[in-house]
Structure formats: C-alpha cells, structure tokens
Design an enzyme around this catalytic site. Structure first.
Site, PDB file in Angstrom:
ATOM      1  N   LYS A 158       0.823  -1.223   0.000  1.00  0.00           N
ATOM      2  CA  LYS A 158       0.000   0.000   0.000  1.00  0.00           C
ATOM      3  C   LYS A 158       0.852   1.264   0.000  1.00  0.00           C
ATOM      4  O   LYS A 158       0.326   2.363  -0.227  1.00  0.00           O
ATOM      5  CB  LYS A 158      -0.954  -0.015   1.204  1.00  0.00           C
TER       6      LYS A 158
ATOM      7  N   HIS B 212      -1.962  -3.597  -4.656  1.00  0.00           N
ATOM      8  CA  HIS B 212      -1.064  -3.526  -3.492  1.00  0.00           C
ATOM      9  C   HIS B 212      -0.437  -4.879  -3.181  1.00  0.00           C
ATOM     10  O   HIS B 212       0.668  -4.944  -2.633  1.00  0.00           O
ATOM     11  CB  HIS B 212      -1.788  -2.961  -2.268  1.00  0.00           C
TER      12      HIS B 212
END
Length: 365
Positions: A231, A256
């Site tokens: 992330k 991510h």
C-alpha cells in the site's frame, strides 16, 4: 566427574552442544549446568557484564540460587568482579582467607560458601562476564585440574555466548525495523492505525492453535506485520478515499498485493523472506479461488497467507471506518465462520475461533 579422561570427554560433548545453540536462554542454562557437572560443583552462577559496568547473575543454580535474583556486583566488587576486571581466573580453596570474597551474598541468601572457582568469559572483544563455581561436592576442594578443564570450556562458552547475543540483537533489530515500517504504513490512514499489529497478533494466535513451531510463528508474525506493505505504492486518493471505491480505483487498490510482493521479493536472503513475500502476495486470495491477484485456491494458497486472510478480514470487520462502525467481535466471528470453505480455509477458521474464544472475555464471544 571422577577422572581427567571423563572430564575431557564431557568437554568435547559440551563443545558440540555449544556450537549448535543460538538461543541465549538455553545456552546460558547449558553452560552453567554442564560446567557444574564437569567439576562436581554444588552451586554456580553465570555473571554477565552489563553496559553500565555492573555484573548481573543471569543464571544461578544450587541451594538458595533464587535469592541471587536482583543482586548486582559493583565494578570490581568481589571475586567475580576482580576476575572480570583483571581477566585472570581464580581458584580459592577457602574463601575465609581471601579478602576479595564478597560476603554480603552469603549474608543475604543464607548460603555457606567454602571454596570458589571463577573463570573469566573472554570473547573476541574482551571479557563479557565470568563463570563462578561454588563448593566442590563431598567437601573436597577444587583442584588445578578442575581449573584447567573449566578454562577450556569457558573459552568456547564465551565465543558461543557472544555469537548468541549478536544473533539475538540482530533478530531484535530486524523485528523492530519491521514494526516501525508497519507502523509507518498504518500511519498513512488514521482509520487503520494499529491494523498491522492487530493482524499480526491474530495471526500468531491462530498459528499457535494450529501447532506451528516457534520459528514458523516468528515468520508468520513478520509476514502479518508486512502483509500490506504494497500500500506504500497506492496513491492517496485511492488509499484514503472515504466510502466504497469506484471500479477503476478498486483495480488500483488491488495492485497492493503485487507491489508488496515486488518489494519483499528483493529482500535477501530470499529463503528467510519467503513467508513475508507469500503473505504480501496471496493474503487476498480466497479458498474457493475467487480472490486476487492470481485466483489460486485451497491448499495452493500458502498457509501463511490463509492465516493472514482470516486475521486481516476480522480486523477489517471490527475496525471503525468513516462510512461505518466496526462490528462487535461476536458478530465478526460469526461472519468469519459463515465464510469458512468459501473465502477461508476451514481448518484456519476453526483454529482462529478457538484462539479468539480463549483470548476474549465471555461477553465478546
């Protein structure tokens, strides 16, 4: 040991054990207990030099050994302190005739010291402590042969102990750095603060219920802490958006897992980072194959990722978000169980629920 030959045979056996042991607690126990056995000592203490120059008894065995806890020697105090400062072994047949003996320990513990054998633990960068052996059994006195054998073992023990301390310090440093990185990632979004730590706790709790050995639990803990490391590559308007994501932004968010895998795939040595890589890449896979990024299913999904998936979802359900309030734990557990066999591995779900049921107050179950 009754003969010199038996003593040296014991030294060889102990040396092999020392060279194979890195866990410091087990190593300290081994050094002291085996040394007491070799020279037939009634009691013993392993003193370690602390950063402030004091000597602390890390391990003690024998009558009244527990009473030594919390006691510390001033720099140069007593026989042990002198041995460390001077870097010279001492054999004292009768402590009453030795001015360096620190009587206050006998006074505080009620133990009666008659004779002492004290050996410096000399490592690569100097003396790191000393091994103190007390009162040879059957009322005899320690001999020069005992001193020679103790010196032989102490040299190897000091190196093994230094290696063990370095190993543990490096492991602590690694774990601290991983936690700092996880906290920095969580800090990007105030609504997920502490998420990685909680997921890690839930994952370890589950792994423990599944009977994973300590080294696998440690690898699982690290992997859970870094499962969302990807992330870091998701832009703020996607990561921090309040409310459900539009399809385009959802596709960006899903990347991510692969970003995290690319980051962790560069960590060396690869075999030690493998669990972290698997956790980052596969924690959004589902047991029925409907997850992402690869759509693998069942036992094709690495166990570390199957465990993190349950822990991650549970924390997401129970955490407050801007657009909804987190669910109570008992409702979240029901949802986890409902998804057993579809989203989650049934064996992992059962272990997770067992562990959480033990950890939570009854009202929360």
């Amino acid at each position: 040991m009754s003969t010199g030959a038996e003593q040296w045979q014991a030294i060889l056996q102990i040396s092999r054990q020392l060279n194979s042991q890195l866990e410091i607690d087990a190593l300290l126990e081994l050094v002291l207990e085996k040394m007491m056995e070799v020279v037939s000592a009634e009691a013993g203490t392993l003193w370690i030099l602390e950063e402030d120059g004091y000597l602390a008894p890390l391990v003690a065995r024998g009558p009244r050994a527990e009473a030594l806890k919390g006691l510390r020697l001033l720099p140069g105090e007593g026989l042990a302190g002198q041995v460390v400062v001077e870097d010279q072994p001492r054999l004292v047949p009768d402590v009453r005739n030795d001015p360096t003996w620190a009587r206050r320990f006998d006074d505080s513990t009620g133990f009666v010291t008659r004779s002492l054998l004290c050996i410096p633990l000399r490592a690569r960068k100097g003396v790191i402590g000393c091994l103190q052996l007390v009162n040879k059994r059957q009322g005899e006195s320690f001999t020069s042969d005992d001193l020679e054998v103790a010196l032989a073992l102490a040299g190897q023990a000091a190196i093994a102990l230094e290696n063990s301390r370095l190993y543990n310090w490096q492991r602590q440093l690694l774990n601290s750095l991983i936690r700092v990185l996880a906290s920095a990632l969580d800090a990007r979004d105030p609504y997920t603060s502490g998420h990685s730590e909680r997921v890690s706790r839930y994952a370890v709790l589950t792994g423990r219920e599944m009977g994973l050995p300590p080294e696998e639990l440690e690898a699982l803990e690290r992997a859970a802490l870094l499962h969302d490391v990807g992330k870091i590559g998701i832009r703020d308007d996607v990561l921090l958006k309040e409310g459900p994501l539009e399809p385009e932004k959802w596709q960006i968010m899903k990347t991510h897992t692969e970003i995290g895998a690319r980051i962790l795939g560069t960590v060396e040595p690869r075999h030690l980072a493998q669990k972290m890589y698997e956790g980052a890449l596969y924690h959004q896979e589902k047991y029925d194959g409907s997850g992402y990024p690869t759509g693998i299913k069942g036992k094709e999904i690495p166990l570390v990722a199957r465990i993190i998936a349950v822990a991650d979802t549970f924390d997401a359900i129970t955490t407050d978000r801007p657009y909804r309030k987190g669910a109570p734990f008992h409702e979240a557990l029901k949802e986890i169980r409902r998804c057993s066999g579809t989203h989650f591995d049934p064996a992992v779900v059962e272990a997770f629920i067992r562990g959480m049921s033990k950890a939570l107050p009854e009202d929360d179950n």
